[in-house]
Design a protein around this motif. Structure first.
Motif, PDB file in Angstrom:
ATOM      1  N   ARG A 245       0.841  -1.196   0.000  1.00 12.50           N
ATOM      2  CA  ARG A 245       0.000   0.000   0.000  1.00 12.50           C
ATOM      3  C   ARG A 245       0.881   1.252   0.000  1.00 12.50           C
ATOM      4  O   ARG A 245       1.978   1.255   0.558  1.00 12.50           O
ATOM      5  CB  ARG A 245      -0.940   0.005   1.211  1.00 12.50           C
ATOM      6  N   HIS A 246       0.389   2.307  -0.603  1.00 15.42           N
ATOM      7  CA  HIS A 246       1.141   3.555  -0.687  1.00 15.42           C
ATOM      8  C   HIS A 246       0.545   4.581   0.261  1.00 15.42           C
ATOM      9  O   HIS A 246      -0.670   4.689   0.407  1.00 15.42           O
ATOM     10  CB  HIS A 246       1.138   4.087  -2.121  1.00 15.42           C
ATOM     11  N   GLN A 247       1.410   5.344   0.897  1.00 18.70           N
ATOM     12  CA  GLN A 247       0.965   6.353   1.850  1.00 18.70           C
ATOM     13  C   GLN A 247       0.759   7.692   1.150  1.00 18.70           C
ATOM     14  O   GLN A 247       1.300   7.945   0.074  1.00 18.70           O
ATOM     15  CB  GLN A 247       1.999   6.490   2.970  1.00 18.70           C
ATOM     16  N   ASP A 248      -0.010   8.561   1.812  1.00 27.60           N
ATOM     17  CA  ASP A 248      -0.272   9.862   1.211  1.00 27.60           C
ATOM     18  C   ASP A 248       0.938  10.784   1.375  1.00 27.60           C
ATOM     19  O   ASP A 248       1.903  10.472   2.078  1.00 27.60           O
ATOM     20  CB  ASP A 248      -1.529  10.504   1.804  1.00 27.60           C
ATOM     21  N   GLY A 249       0.861  11.928   0.700  1.00 31.00           N
ATOM     22  CA  GLY A 249       1.999  12.838   0.661  1.00 31.00           C
ATOM     23  C   GLY A 249       2.413  13.356   2.025  1.00 31.00           C
ATOM     24  O   GLY A 249       3.600  13.532   2.300  1.00 31.00           O
ATOM     25  N   GLN A 250       1.461  13.610   2.909  1.00 25.70           N
ATOM     26  CA  GLN A 250       1.823  14.136   4.219  1.00 25.70           C
ATOM     27  C   GLN A 250       2.536  13.082   5.064  1.00 25.70           C
ATOM     28  O   GLN A 250       3.486  13.391   5.786  1.00 25.70           O
ATOM     29  CB  GLN A 250       0.586  14.675   4.926  1.00 25.70           C
ATOM     30  N   GLN A 279       2.937  20.753   8.779  1.00 23.36           N
ATOM     31  CA  GLN A 279       2.278  20.499   7.500  1.00 23.36           C
ATOM     32  C   GLN A 279       0.919  21.192   7.512  1.00 23.36           C
ATOM     33  O   GLN A 279       0.469  21.667   8.553  1.00 23.36           O
ATOM     34  CB  GLN A 279       2.120  18.989   7.266  1.00 23.36           C
ATOM     35  N   GLU A 281      -3.268  21.224   6.277  1.00 16.14           N
ATOM     36  CA  GLU A 281      -4.458  20.536   5.808  1.00 16.14           C
ATOM     37  C   GLU A 281      -5.553  21.581   5.565  1.00 16.14           C
ATOM     38  O   GLU A 281      -5.717  22.512   6.342  1.00 16.14           O
ATOM     39  CB  GLU A 281      -4.941  19.510   6.842  1.00 16.14           C
TER      40      GLU A 281
END
Length: 314
Positions: A245-250, A279, A281
């Motif tokens: 699975r790939h994680q989000d940019g943050q 960061q 949001e």
């Protein structure tokens, strides 16, 4: 690229097919080495069972290459522990290992503590979120440690496809880790997957290394192993394709910050000026800042832990 690295690539980069299982079993019998596989896991009920089952079938039942599979659960809220146990792994909770030292969140914390609940001369780490898993990930990286006494640590290398597109490195690898290594530790520039979670090492090396508690553990381990045993004792093996699975940019931003911090300490062993990352949001009122602390703790070499010393003496 350094000439030393070019030479290393030709002598310390292999394919999993270079060492078939019958050769590994012959080497295992000659050396008497034992092999532990460790899966650090946090909410991986969808994938951990299949990984454990494949390793047990291919490398414990078909051939006795692996002596134990240990899943270290770092606080899952799903059925990770139950699924892993049903598949045949020994499951240990992170907080039950070395309870006198309160556990902190982080992958490196789990890997460090796993040394206290495993017994193998060779310890193989495998991430628990892999999909379409192949036992080559284990036999491939364990192989050189069984057949070559001069090798102390082996990283897996592979393609990492994303959205149907192939590629050699992950986003944090290409944007953070690879530039850091090329600029500051050019001897390590030949590693295809310096941040990969699949690697194996001799216990005699692992117990001498400090472990960053978070995402910096893989980079820290490579750099520290280079200084401790030298480039020729490090190797990599091509095991094909890694899907996960790939994680989000943050999340990747937080990972990159931890990796940079790990590199910074190894460059200067100095003071981290601002151990935090802000960061942003978006919500209905606009962009909202969120600040996260960057991992600033490392666990000492396991040989300095009294419980480990007593276990070795027993």
């Amino acid at each position: 690229m350094l000439r030393e690295v070019e030479s290393w690539l030709s002598t310390r980069s292999w394919s999993a097919t270079d060492r078939p299982l019958h050769k590994l079993m012959a080497a295992k019998r000659v050396t008497g080495s034992t092999v532990s596989v460790v899966l650090p896991a946090l909410n991986e009920e969808e994938t951990v069972g299949e990984i454990v089952s494949i390793i047990r079938h291919d490398l414990m039942q078909q051939v006795p290459l692996v002596d134990e599979i240990v899943v270290v659960d770092s606080g899952s809220s799903d059925r990770t522990s139950a699924v892993a146990a049903a598949a045949g792994a020994r499951v240990v909770h992170r907080d039950d290992i070395l309870p006198r030292i309160p556990a902190v969140p982080g992958k490196g914390e789990v890997l460090w503590r796993s040394l206290l609940v495993t017994s193998g001369d060779i310890v193989c780490f495998v991430d628990a979120d892999l999909k379409e898993f192949s036992s080559d990930f284990v036999s491939g990286i364990v192989g050189p440690l069984l057949t070559d006494p001069g090798v102390d640590l082996v990283k897996a290398m592979y393609d990492r496809p994303m959205a149907g597109t192939g590629g050699q490195g992950g986003r944090v690898t290409e944007l953070m880790a690879r530039p850091l290594l090329n600029m500051h530790w050019p001897q390590l520039a030949g590693f295809v997957q310096p941040l990969g979670g699949e690697y194996a090492a001799r216990r005699s090396l692992l117990e001498q290394l400090p472990f960053p508690v978070g995402y910096g553990v893989e980079l820290g381990m490579l750099v520290d192993a280079l200084h401790l045993v030298g480039l020729d004792a490090l190797a990599q093996v091509d095991v094909g394709v890694r899907k996960h699975r790939h994680q989000d940019g943050q999340a990747l931003g937080r990972m990159a910050a931890a990796i940079y911090r790990t590199a910074q300490l190894r460059l200067a062993r100095g003071h981290l000026i601002r151990p935090s990352l802000t960061q942003f949001e978006r919500d209905r009122d606009g962009f909202r800042p969120r600040t996260y602390s960057v991992d600033t703790e490392e666990r000492p070499p396991m040989t300095e832990i009294s419980e480990y010393q007593r276990r070795k003496a027993a």
